[in-house]
Motif scaffolding. Structure first.
Motif, PDB file in Angstrom:
ATOM      1  N   ILE A 116     -66.514  70.339  38.141  1.00  0.00           N
ATOM      2  CA  ILE A 116     -66.673  71.381  37.114  1.00  0.00           C
ATOM      3  C   ILE A 116     -67.287  70.726  35.875  1.00  0.00           C
ATOM      4  O   ILE A 116     -66.683  69.819  35.283  1.00  0.00           O
ATOM      5  CB  ILE A 116     -65.317  72.028  36.740  1.00  0.00           C
ATOM      6  CG1 ILE A 116     -64.627  72.602  37.989  1.00  0.00           C
ATOM      7  CG2 ILE A 116     -65.513  73.114  35.679  1.00  0.00           C
ATOM      8  CD1 ILE A 116     -63.227  73.151  37.723  1.00  0.00           C
ATOM      9  N   ILE A 121     -63.546  66.991  36.584  1.00  0.00           N
ATOM     10  CA  ILE A 121     -64.037  67.731  35.414  1.00  0.00           C
ATOM     11  C   ILE A 121     -64.889  66.781  34.580  1.00  0.00           C
ATOM     12  O   ILE A 121     -64.437  65.699  34.207  1.00  0.00           O
ATOM     13  CB  ILE A 121     -62.876  68.305  34.577  1.00  0.00           C
ATOM     14  CG1 ILE A 121     -62.025  69.235  35.455  1.00  0.00           C
ATOM     15  CG2 ILE A 121     -63.420  69.077  33.369  1.00  0.00           C
ATOM     16  CD1 ILE A 121     -60.871  69.874  34.735  1.00  0.00           C
ATOM     17  N   GLN A 160     -70.476  65.384  43.770  1.00  0.00           N
ATOM     18  CA  GLN A 160     -70.490  66.719  44.375  1.00  0.00           C
ATOM     19  C   GLN A 160     -71.357  66.742  45.622  1.00  0.00           C
ATOM     20  O   GLN A 160     -70.982  67.316  46.645  1.00  0.00           O
ATOM     21  CB  GLN A 160     -70.994  67.754  43.358  1.00  0.00           C
ATOM     22  CG  GLN A 160     -70.934  69.189  43.865  1.00  0.00           C
ATOM     23  CD  GLN A 160     -69.512  69.669  44.064  1.00  0.00           C
ATOM     24  OE1 GLN A 160     -68.825  70.007  43.122  1.00  0.00           O
ATOM     25  NE2 GLN A 160     -69.051  69.674  45.307  1.00  0.00           N
ATOM     26  N   LYS A 188     -57.614  70.467  46.985  1.00  0.00           N
ATOM     27  CA  LYS A 188     -58.938  69.820  46.936  1.00  0.00           C
ATOM     28  C   LYS A 188     -59.025  69.052  45.608  1.00  0.00           C
ATOM     29  O   LYS A 188     -58.641  69.580  44.561  1.00  0.00           O
ATOM     30  CB  LYS A 188     -59.994  70.941  46.960  1.00  0.00           C
ATOM     31  CG  LYS A 188     -61.413  70.481  46.903  1.00  0.00           C
ATOM     32  CD  LYS A 188     -62.376  71.650  46.760  1.00  0.00           C
ATOM     33  CE  LYS A 188     -62.551  72.426  48.041  1.00  0.00           C
ATOM     34  NZ  LYS A 188     -63.783  73.261  48.034  1.00  0.00           N
ATOM     35  N   LEU A 208     -57.941  77.370  38.511  1.00  0.00           N
ATOM     36  CA  LEU A 208     -57.756  76.056  39.138  1.00  0.00           C
ATOM     37  C   LEU A 208     -56.903  76.160  40.394  1.00  0.00           C
ATOM     38  O   LEU A 208     -57.074  75.388  41.330  1.00  0.00           O
ATOM     39  CB  LEU A 208     -57.106  75.082  38.149  1.00  0.00           C
ATOM     40  CG  LEU A 208     -57.984  74.526  37.025  1.00  0.00           C
ATOM     41  CD1 LEU A 208     -57.203  73.493  36.213  1.00  0.00           C
ATOM     42  CD2 LEU A 208     -59.256  73.883  37.566  1.00  0.00           C
ATOM     43  N   LEU A 261     -58.310  76.090  43.757  1.00  0.00           N
ATOM     44  CA  LEU A 261     -58.832  74.805  44.242  1.00  0.00           C
ATOM     45  C   LEU A 261     -57.727  73.861  44.710  1.00  0.00           C
ATOM     46  O   LEU A 261     -57.998  72.710  45.046  1.00  0.00           O
ATOM     47  CB  LEU A 261     -59.652  74.134  43.133  1.00  0.00           C
ATOM     48  CG  LEU A 261     -60.859  74.940  42.658  1.00  0.00           C
ATOM     49  CD1 LEU A 261     -61.416  74.381  41.358  1.00  0.00           C
ATOM     50  CD2 LEU A 261     -61.939  74.955  43.734  1.00  0.00           C
ATOM     51  N   VAL A 296     -64.831  68.210  47.565  1.00  0.00           N
ATOM     52  CA  VAL A 296     -64.544  67.952  46.141  1.00  0.00           C
ATOM     53  C   VAL A 296     -65.139  69.088  45.327  1.00  0.00           C
ATOM     54  O   VAL A 296     -66.174  69.647  45.697  1.00  0.00           O
ATOM     55  CB  VAL A 296     -65.176  66.599  45.680  1.00  0.00           C
ATOM     56  CG1 VAL A 296     -65.149  66.452  44.172  1.00  0.00           C
ATOM     57  CG2 VAL A 296     -64.459  65.416  46.328  1.00  0.00           C
ATOM     58  N   GLN A 297     -64.483  69.462  44.247  1.00  0.00           N
ATOM     59  CA  GLN A 297     -65.067  70.462  43.348  1.00  0.00           C
ATOM     60  C   GLN A 297     -65.322  69.832  41.987  1.00  0.00           C
ATOM     61  O   GLN A 297     -64.377  69.387  41.319  1.00  0.00           O
ATOM     62  CB  GLN A 297     -64.142  71.668  43.185  1.00  0.00           C
ATOM     63  CG  GLN A 297     -64.735  72.762  42.315  1.00  0.00           C
ATOM     64  CD  GLN A 297     -66.023  73.316  42.918  1.00  0.00           C
ATOM     65  OE1 GLN A 297     -66.009  73.876  43.994  1.00  0.00           O
ATOM     66  NE2 GLN A 297     -67.151  73.134  42.227  1.00  0.00           N
ATOM     67  N   VAL A 327     -60.413  67.814  42.152  1.00  0.00           N
ATOM     68  CA  VAL A 327     -61.316  68.451  41.189  1.00  0.00           C
ATOM     69  C   VAL A 327     -61.740  67.414  40.146  1.00  0.00           C
ATOM     70  O   VAL A 327     -60.885  66.748  39.555  1.00  0.00           O
ATOM     71  CB  VAL A 327     -60.621  69.641  40.483  1.00  0.00           C
ATOM     72  CG1 VAL A 327     -61.534  70.249  39.409  1.00  0.00           C
ATOM     73  CG2 VAL A 327     -60.206  70.704  41.495  1.00  0.00           C
TER      74      VAL A 327
END
Lengths: 78, 256
Positions: free
Chosen positions: B18, A72, B8, A68, A62, A65, B15-16, A70
């Motif tokens: 997951i 999930i 995304q 930025k 993580l 990243l 942006v990531q 994230v």
């Protein structure tokens, strides 16, 4: 006799409830959402992937990243 | 799922996303399912490892980790409504500004870095010569070094198109900083070697194929044949191995 039995029954009922609760969290998640809860954490979260995710392009944790946002998405195939 | 895929694709590299499969489904099956549902072909990552614990008892569940690495929101997506998308937009905006608490003297330096001029940002830190400037410089170097390390990983694993894009951006960013420019040049030199000609060509062809077919019907026999022809043309490449996996996934019979 009655008064000494009552706490024991309460204990057994409580232990049973706890066992059921722990069993339900140990199994995989159900597809349909039930009583949703939410959470936040003030401290940065850390995680290093044991196996490279599909499409990782070299992202291993993580921290790679940081800087930025994230998102999930926990999902289930079934 | 579609909402996160949309995020995304809407934000791209800003942006990531997951995706974490939480029901112990066999990897081949959920990966094939994701292709089948047209969720692939973007920058999202896919794994079964949970980077953070889930908090609810059901799926789906979604979480937003902010630019500082803390969990901003987590729970059942239906409970958040538009608030989740708004929070993502806010974090994206913040990611293009100096971090909260940055001293006034360093705000411009951070802007320089975030606009991509790493060498100039580091030079400004050297000029300011303060403790805060030193910390900012360390952060700039760490983030840039991580990008260089990723470019190296991409080359080693045959993701040549992504490596080329990353190295191109890095070259511009570090121009003027001898140390970082040297590290980028080292990777660029590896990327350009003649022995990787096939890797470059194979990945270029397969990346173009994925960009086209991921949103159509990726497992249509015609598409699978096209992928196989790329693998046959560039045997012994890392891309050919990825194509073999794609072809294998296309043969999985999904129950629904």
């Amino acid at each position: 006799m009655k008064s000494s039995l009552k706490p024991s029954l309460t204990f057994v009922a409580l232990a049973g409830t706890l066992l059921l609760a722990s069993a339900s969290t140990a199994t995989s998640l159900e597809p349909a959402a039930s009583a949703p809860s939410s959470a936040t954490s003030a401290a940065p979260v850390e995680y290093k992937f044991r196996e490279a995710p599909v499409n990782s392009l070299g992202i291993q944790n993580l921290a790679d990243l940081r800087g930025k946002p994230v998102v999930i998405d926990f999902w289930g195939r079934n | 799922m579609p909402a996160s895929t949309k995020l995304q694709e809407q934000y791209g590299d800003d942006v990531q996303v997951i995706f974490v499969e939480c029901q112990n489904t066999a990897k081949d099956e959920w990966e094939a399912f994701a292709w089948y549902k047209k969720w692939m072909g973007n920058a999202a990552l896919w794994t079964v490892e949970r980077p953070i614990d889930t908090v609810g008892k059901g799926l789906p569940e979604t979480a937003l980790i902010g630019i500082d690495g803390s969990v901003i929101m987590q729970g059942y997506p239906g409970d958040f409504g538009k608030k989740f998308d708004e929070a993502v937009a806010t974090e994206v905006k913040k990611s293009k500004q100096a971090p909260a608490g940055t001293p006034k003297a360093l705000e411009k330096t951070w802007q320089t870095f975030l606009k991509g001029d790493v060498a100039a940002a580091i030079a400004e830190c050297d000029k300011l010569a303060s403790d805060d400037a030193g910390k900012a410089k360390d952060e700039f170097i760490a983030r840039t070094s991580a990008r260089i390390a990723r470019a190296k990983w991409m080359i080693e694993n045959g993701f040549m198109s992504a490596a080329e894009k990353s190295l191109g951006a890095l070259e511009k960013s570090v121009k003027g900083n001898a140390e970082l420019a040297g590290k980028v040049a080292e990777q660029k030199s590896r990327f350009d070697t003649a022995e990787l000609n096939d890797e470059r060509e194979a990945d270029k062809a397969f990346s173009a194929f994925v960009a086209t077919c991921a949103k159509e019907k990726p497992f249509e026999p015609g598409n699978v044949k096209k992928a196989e022809s790329i693998a046959n043309k560039f045997k012994s490449t890392k891309t050919a191995q990825r194509i073999e996996r794609f072809v294998a996934l296309s043969k999985i019979k999904l129950e629904k």
